[in-house]
Structure formats: structure tokens, C-alpha cells
Design a protein around this motif. Structure first.
Motif, PDB file in Angstrom:
ATOM      1  N   GLY A   1       0.767  -1.237   0.000  1.00 27.95           N
ATOM      2  CA  GLY A   1       0.000   0.000   0.000  1.00 27.95           C
ATOM      3  C   GLY A   1       0.794   1.282   0.000  1.00 27.95           C
ATOM      4  O   GLY A   1       1.605   1.540  -0.891  1.00 27.95           O
ATOM      5  N   ALA A   2       0.550   2.088   1.034  1.00 28.49           N
ATOM      6  CA  ALA A   2       1.112   3.439   1.119  1.00 28.49           C
ATOM      7  C   ALA A   2       2.630   3.440   1.185  1.00 28.49           C
ATOM      8  O   ALA A   2       3.277   4.316   0.609  1.00 28.49           O
ATOM      9  N   VAL A   3       3.221   2.463   1.846  1.00 30.16           N
ATOM     10  CA  VAL A   3       4.679   2.411   1.969  1.00 30.16           C
ATOM     11  C   VAL A   3       5.313   2.178   0.602  1.00 30.16           C
ATOM     12  O   VAL A   3       6.248   2.871   0.201  1.00 30.16           O
TER      13      VAL A   3
ATOM     14  N   ARG B   1       4.932   5.271  -1.580  1.00 31.40           N
ATOM     15  CA  ARG B   1       5.850   6.352  -1.204  1.00 31.40           C
ATOM     16  C   ARG B   1       7.244   6.100  -1.781  1.00 31.40           C
ATOM     17  O   ARG B   1       7.886   7.019  -2.298  1.00 31.40           O
ATOM     18  N   ILE B   2       7.709   4.855  -1.740  1.00 35.82           N
ATOM     19  CA  ILE B   2       9.013   4.515  -2.307  1.00 35.82           C
ATOM     20  C   ILE B   2       8.999   4.747  -3.820  1.00 35.82           C
ATOM     21  O   ILE B   2       9.939   5.310  -4.374  1.00 35.82           O
ATOM     22  N   MET B   3       7.939   4.345  -4.474  1.00 34.51           N
ATOM     23  CA  MET B   3       7.835   4.547  -5.915  1.00 34.51           C
ATOM     24  C   MET B   3       7.752   6.032  -6.269  1.00 34.51           C
ATOM     25  O   MET B   3       8.311   6.466  -7.275  1.00 34.51           O
ATOM     26  N   ASP B   4       7.083   6.821  -5.445  1.00 34.78           N
ATOM     27  CA  ASP B   4       6.980   8.261  -5.679  1.00 34.78           C
ATOM     28  C   ASP B   4       8.336   8.954  -5.570  1.00 34.78           C
ATOM     29  O   ASP B   4       8.533  10.022  -6.155  1.00 34.78           O
ATOM     30  N   MET B   5       9.265   8.356  -4.837  1.00 36.85           N
ATOM     31  CA  MET B   5      10.620   8.915  -4.730  1.00 36.85           C
ATOM     32  C   MET B   5      11.447   8.606  -5.973  1.00 36.85           C
ATOM     33  O   MET B   5      12.574   9.063  -6.095  1.00 36.85           O
TER      34      MET B   5
END
Length: 72
Positions: free
Chosen positions: A21-23, A26-30
Motif C-alpha cells: 500500500g502506502a509504503v 511512497r518509495i515509488m513516488d521517490m
């Protein structure tokens, strides 16, 4: 091997992202996605955070997040 285990000065390629999910989002968004090359610039004295170069910019990643990134 995970991103946390990589030594300073090494360049690795992302093989797989673990997490949910969110974790994971967030890694992919970086900018850390499958096939991306990552250069490990520095590791803090106590191991947290890890400073990396990814897609031409510097980024600091926590140990917990670095453990979710499998590299080769």
C-alpha cells in the motif's frame, strides 16, 4: 540483497519492491522503481539514514524503507 546492505560507493539496480500500500507507493513516488540504478553516496554513522543518488538527484532513505528495496 536489500538496499540497506549495499556499501558506500556501490551502484546497484532495483530488482523488486517489497511492502504494501502506502509504503510501497511512497518509495515509488521517490523514483525508486524496478530497473532504476541507485548509487549509495553515504551511510550515517549509526546506519540511518542512507544517502543515495537516484535518477540524478540526492535522496535520504530510512533503514526501514531501504530494507524494502531488493537490489542486484
Amino acid at each position: 540483497m536489500t538496499l540497506r546492505e549495499v556499501k558506500t560507493g556501490q551502484t546497484v539496480t532495483v530488482e523488486k519492491l517489497n511492502g504494501d500500500g502506502a509504503v510501497k507507493r511512497r518509495i515509488m513516488d521517490m523514483g525508486i522503481t524496478k530497473g532504476t540504478e541507485i548509487y549509495v553516496r553515504k551511510v550515517a554513522p549509526l546506519g540511518d539514514p542512507v544517502e543515495i543518488t537516484v535518477r540524478g538527484y540526492e535522496l535520504s532513505v530510512r533503514k526501514a524503507d531501504a530494507e524494502l528495496v531488493q537490489v542486484k
